[in-house]
Design a protein around this motif. Structure first.
Motif, PDB file in Angstrom:
ATOM      1  N   LEU A 158      -1.625  54.957  28.785  1.00  0.00           N
ATOM      2  CA  LEU A 158      -0.691  55.952  28.252  1.00  0.00           C
ATOM      3  C   LEU A 158      -1.345  57.332  28.341  1.00  0.00           C
ATOM      4  O   LEU A 158      -2.499  57.507  27.961  1.00  0.00           O
ATOM      5  N   TYR A 159      -0.569  58.306  28.835  1.00  0.00           N
ATOM      6  CA  TYR A 159      -1.067  59.671  28.975  1.00  0.00           C
ATOM      7  C   TYR A 159      -0.152  60.625  28.213  1.00  0.00           C
ATOM      8  O   TYR A 159       1.073  60.536  28.319  1.00  0.00           O
ATOM      9  N   ILE A 160      -0.768  61.554  27.465  1.00  0.00           N
ATOM     10  CA  ILE A 160      -0.016  62.574  26.729  1.00  0.00           C
ATOM     11  C   ILE A 160      -0.287  63.926  27.369  1.00  0.00           C
ATOM     12  O   ILE A 160      -1.440  64.297  27.591  1.00  0.00           O
ATOM     13  N   TYR A 161       0.787  64.649  27.675  1.00  0.00           N
ATOM     14  CA  TYR A 161       0.681  65.975  28.287  1.00  0.00           C
ATOM     15  C   TYR A 161       1.301  67.013  27.360  1.00  0.00           C
ATOM     16  O   TYR A 161       2.238  66.708  26.609  1.00  0.00           O
ATOM     17  N   GLU A 162       0.788  68.246  27.421  1.00  0.00           N
ATOM     18  CA  GLU A 162       1.361  69.337  26.643  1.00  0.00           C
ATOM     19  C   GLU A 162       1.448  70.595  27.493  1.00  0.00           C
ATOM     20  O   GLU A 162       0.700  70.749  28.464  1.00  0.00           O
ATOM     21  N   LYS A 169       5.060  71.927  23.755  1.00  0.00           N
ATOM     22  CA  LYS A 169       5.926  70.770  23.949  1.00  0.00           C
ATOM     23  C   LYS A 169       5.084  69.662  24.568  1.00  0.00           C
ATOM     24  O   LYS A 169       4.028  69.912  25.144  1.00  0.00           O
ATOM     25  N   TYR A 170       5.603  68.441  24.467  1.00  0.00           N
ATOM     26  CA  TYR A 170       4.805  67.287  24.886  1.00  0.00           C
ATOM     27  C   TYR A 170       5.622  66.341  25.751  1.00  0.00           C
ATOM     28  O   TYR A 170       6.854  66.304  25.692  1.00  0.00           O
ATOM     29  N   GLY A 171       4.914  65.556  26.554  1.00  0.00           N
ATOM     30  CA  GLY A 171       5.517  64.513  27.354  1.00  0.00           C
ATOM     31  C   GLY A 171       4.553  63.341  27.423  1.00  0.00           C
ATOM     32  O   GLY A 171       3.334  63.525  27.409  1.00  0.00           O
ATOM     33  N   ILE A 172       5.084  62.128  27.468  1.00  0.00           N
ATOM     34  CA  ILE A 172       4.256  60.919  27.490  1.00  0.00           C
ATOM     35  C   ILE A 172       4.672  60.055  28.682  1.00  0.00           C
ATOM     36  O   ILE A 172       5.866  59.820  28.907  1.00  0.00           O
ATOM     37  N   VAL A 173       3.675  59.593  29.443  1.00  0.00           N
ATOM     38  CA  VAL A 173       3.934  58.703  30.573  1.00  0.00           C
ATOM     39  C   VAL A 173       3.051  57.470  30.452  1.00  0.00           C
ATOM     40  O   VAL A 173       1.837  57.586  30.221  1.00  0.00           O
ATOM     41  N   LEU A 174       3.655  56.303  30.592  1.00  0.00           N
ATOM     42  CA  LEU A 174       2.924  55.039  30.628  1.00  0.00           C
ATOM     43  C   LEU A 174       2.809  54.585  32.075  1.00  0.00           C
ATOM     44  O   LEU A 174       3.816  54.437  32.779  1.00  0.00           O
ATOM     45  N   ARG A 176       7.656  67.309  16.699  1.00  0.00           N
ATOM     46  CA  ARG A 176       7.940  67.242  18.133  1.00  0.00           C
ATOM     47  C   ARG A 176       8.281  65.836  18.612  1.00  0.00           C
ATOM     48  O   ARG A 176       8.622  65.643  19.787  1.00  0.00           O
ATOM     49  N   HIS A 177       8.200  64.845  17.738  1.00  0.00           N
ATOM     50  CA  HIS A 177       8.392  63.460  18.157  1.00  0.00           C
ATOM     51  C   HIS A 177       9.729  63.226  18.862  1.00  0.00           C
ATOM     52  O   HIS A 177       9.780  62.681  19.967  1.00  0.00           O
ATOM     53  N   GLN A 178      10.811  63.632  18.217  1.00  0.00           N
ATOM     54  CA  GLN A 178      12.137  63.289  18.729  1.00  0.00           C
ATOM     55  C   GLN A 178      12.462  63.985  20.057  1.00  0.00           C
ATOM     56  O   GLN A 178      13.289  63.498  20.830  1.00  0.00           O
ATOM     57  N   GLU A 179      11.826  65.121  20.316  1.00  0.00           N
ATOM     58  CA  GLU A 179      12.123  65.845  21.546  1.00  0.00           C
ATOM     59  C   GLU A 179      11.099  65.577  22.654  1.00  0.00           C
ATOM     60  O   GLU A 179      11.199  66.145  23.732  1.00  0.00           O
ATOM     61  N   THR A 180      10.127  64.699  22.387  1.00  0.00           N
ATOM     62  CA  THR A 180       9.098  64.393  23.383  1.00  0.00           C
ATOM     63  C   THR A 180       9.567  63.274  24.306  1.00  0.00           C
ATOM     64  O   THR A 180       9.780  62.140  23.851  1.00  0.00           O
TER      65      THR A 180
END
Length: 497
Positions: free
Chosen positions: A62-66, A48-53, A120-124
Motif C-alpha cells: 500500500l502506498y500513500i501519496y500527497e 490532499k491524499y491518494g492511496i494505491v494498493l 481528508r478520509h472521505q475525499e481520499t
C-alpha cells in the motif's frame, strides 16, 4: 534670536503641510511593502491524499501519496509519504479461500487511517491494481479471480476512504505507468528533458518501456503508447512479458531440467551442496508451465545445486525463443523491439536482487559483474548460509538464479551490451518515492499531469517582494531629492559681531 526664529519660519521642512505630506508618503510606502508581503506570503500548505494498493504476484503493498491542495489542478507535485507491505502472499494465492485476501489488507488500511488526516478520509481516493499474478489466475480460473476481487472490494469499501475500484492492469498499462513514475519523479516531464527508460521485474512478469527515436509506432502498433504531458508528445514503446517474472522463470527453468521426470534434478543455478525436496505437482501448478508436466513422473524430486554461472545461463537461454522474428528486429519470443536509447531505471526485483549481490554500481563493467556473479554462484551453500544468517533461506537460495536471470534477460533478451549496460541505473526510490507503476497509475486517474504545461508566475515570491521593496525605496529617495532640489533653501544664518 529673532533671526533664528525668522529662519525657522522660512524653512519649508518645518511647515505643517510639508510634515503631514512626508509622513503620509512614508506611511503609504510602508503600507505598500507590507500589503505586498502579507498578500503574497505563502500560507501553511494543505494537502490532499491518494492511496494505491499494488497487488503483485508475490505480495501486496500500500502506498500513500500527497500533494498541495491549493495546486490540485495540474501544478501540485505528488510525493509518497508512506508505504505498508501487506503480510502474507499476493492476493492471487488466496484463490481457494478468497475471504482471506480481503482480510490480509486490513492492517495496512488501518495504518493508512493514521497517516491520512481524519478530515481528508472521505475525499481520499483508494485504488487497487492487480498485476501478473491475478492475470495468471484469471487465465486459469476466472471464477476464482472474480471471487478474490469481490472479497478485496468488500474490505476496501468498508474503509473510510473513497474506494474507486479494484481491477487487473494490462501488461501495457503496468509498463507505461512505470515509465511515467520514473520520469515524473526525476522531473524530466515538466522540464521536457530526454526521458529515462523503465525496466520492471516482478514475480510473474517483466516490463520494458522507453522512447526511441527510431520507433514511430507503425511497426507493431500494439507496443505503442502515446502521451502528451506538460506540452510535450511522447511515443512510448512498451511490452510486458507474462511468465517472465523471476518466480515463473524459475519454474520454466526447472521444467526444462526435469522434462524426463527424474527423481534428482541437478541445477547449475543453485549453490553447490544445496539440496531441497520439491513436489512435481506444485512445480507445474502454473499456467506458465502446466502444459509441460512430464508423464509418469514421481511425486517429488530432489533439487540439487551445482553452482555454475555459465551453465545456468545456458539453461536460462532455453526459456527464451530467439528462432522466430516476424519484424525487422526482436527481443525474444517474436516480440518487436526498437533500438535501445538513453538511460534506463531498473526497479522492483532488479534492484533488490542486484543490491543484495552488491552489483548496483553502474561503474562496474558488465564482464566484471559476470565474474562476480560466477564467483558467488560457485560458493558452497553452507558458506552462503553462514555469511547471511539474517536472510530467509527461501530468498537466499534463489539469488544466484535471480542474478543470472537478470543478466541473461538484459543481455540476451533485451540486447544490452557491454556499452549500453552502463546506462542502467538500479533504483529503489527516486526523491523519497518508490519506483514502480503505482504513482503513474494514480497520476493518470486523478488527472494530476496536464497535457499542456501549466502557467507559472513570471517571478518567484522572493523575487517579487524584493522588486517591490527596491521600487519603494527608490521612490522614497526620488521624493527626498525632489524636495531638496526644488523647495526654497534656508537663508544663511547672519554673523553676529
Amino acid at each position: 534670536m529673532s533671526a533664528q526664529r525668522e529662519m525657522k519660519e522660512k524653512n519649508p521642512w518645518h511647515t505643517p503641510a510639508t510634515i503631514i505630506i512626508t509622513v503620509i508618503f512614508v506611511i503609504a510606502i510602508v503600507a505598500l511593502v507590507t500589503v505586498a508581503v502579507l498578500q503574497n506570503k505563502p500560507l501553511p500548505p494543505k494537502y490532499k491524499y491518494g492511496i494505491v494498493l499494488d497487488a503483485g504476484s508475490s505480495h501486496t503493498a500500500l502506498y500513500i501519496y500527497e500533494w498541495p491542495a491549493e495546486k490540485d489542478n495540474n501544478t501540485g507535485r505528488v510525493e509518497q509519504t508512506h508505504s505498508c507491505k501487506v503480510k502474507g502472499p499476493g492476493i492471487s494465492s488466496y484463490a481457494s479461500s478468497p475471504l482471506k485476501a480481503g482480510e490480509s489488507l486490513k492492517v495496512c488500511l488501518q495504518e493508512a487511517e493514521q497517516w491520512v488526516p481524519n478530515k481528508r478520509h472521505q475525499e481520499t481516493p483508494l485504488y487497487l491494481g492487480a498485476t501478473a499474478g491475478m492475470r495468471l489466475l484469471n487465465m486459469e480460473n476466472s471464477l476464482a479471480s472474480d471471487q478474490v476481487f469481490q472479497a478485496v472490494a468488500a474490505t476496501l469499501q468498508k474503509s473510510p476512504f473513497s474506494f474507486q475500484g479494484a481491477r487487473i492492469l494490462s501488461g501495457q498499462e503496468e509498463g507505461a505507468y512505470g515509465w511515467v513514475t520514473v520520469n515524473y519523479l526525476d522531473d524530466r516531464l515538466t522540464q521536457g528533458l530526454e526521458t529515462t527508460g523503465a525496466l520492471d521485474l516482478g514475480g510473474a512478469s517483466t516490463q520494458i518501456s522507453f522512447v526511441s527515436s527510431s520507433y514511430d509506432g507503425s511497426e507493431s502498433p500494439s507496443n505503442s503508447v502515446s502521451f502528451r504531458l506538460y506540452g510535450n508528445n511522447y511515443n512510448l514503446y512498451t511490452h510486458s512479458f507474462l511468465c517472465y517474472g523471476k518466480d515463473q522463470v524459475l519454474r520454466l527453468a526447472l521444467a526444462h531440467l526435469s522434462q524426463s521426470g527424474q527423481s534428482t534434478v541437478e541445477d547449475p543455478c543453485f549453490h553447490p551442496n544445496f539440496t531441497e525436496s520439491k513436489n512435481y505437482s506444485v512445480l507445474y501448478d502454473s499456467p506458465c508451465v502446466s502444459d509441460r508436466k512430464p508423464h509418469g513422473a514421481p511425486v517429488a524430486f530432489t533439487h540439487k545445486g551445482t553452482g555454475n554461472f555459465s551453465l545456468c545461463q545456458q539453461v536460462l537461454k532455453n526459456v527464451f525463443n530467439f528462432s522466430h522474428c516476424p519484424y525487422s528486429q526482436c527481443s525474444f519470443n517474436g516480440v518487436f523491439q526498437p533500438d535501445l536509447q538513453g538511460t534506463f531505471g531498473a526497479f522492483s526485483a532488479y534492484y533488490f536482487v542486484m543490491n543484495f549481490l552488491n552489483l548496483t554500481d553502474t561503474a562496474i563493467p558488465l564482464e566484471t559483474v559476470k565474474e562476480k556473479l560466477a564467483t558467488y554462484c560457485s560458493t558452497p551453500w553452507p558458506q552462503i548460509t553462514q555469511q547471511h544468517k539474517d536472510v530467509k533461506l527461501k530468498y537466499l537460495a534463489e539469488y544466484c538464479f535471480s542474478g543470472t536471470y537478470i543478466l541473461t534477460l538484459l543481455t540476451e533478451g533485451y540486447n544490452f551490451n557491454s556499452d549500453s549496460y552502463s546506462n542502467i541505473r538500479f533504483i529503489k526510490k527516486i526523491k523519497g518515492s518508490d519506483a514502480g507503476w503505482t504513482l503513474g497509475y494514480m497520476l493518470n486517474l486523478t488527472n494530476m499531469i496536464p497535457a499542456e504545461a501549466p502557467d507559472t508566475p513570471p517571478l518567484p515570491y522572493a523575487g517579487y517582494v524584493s522588486i517591490v521593496t527596491i521600487i519603494a525605496l527608490v521612490l522614497v529617495i526620488i521624493f527626498a531629492l525632489c524636495l531638496y532640489r526644488f523647495w526654497p533653501r534656508c537663508p544663511k544664518q547672519p554673523q553676529i559681531i
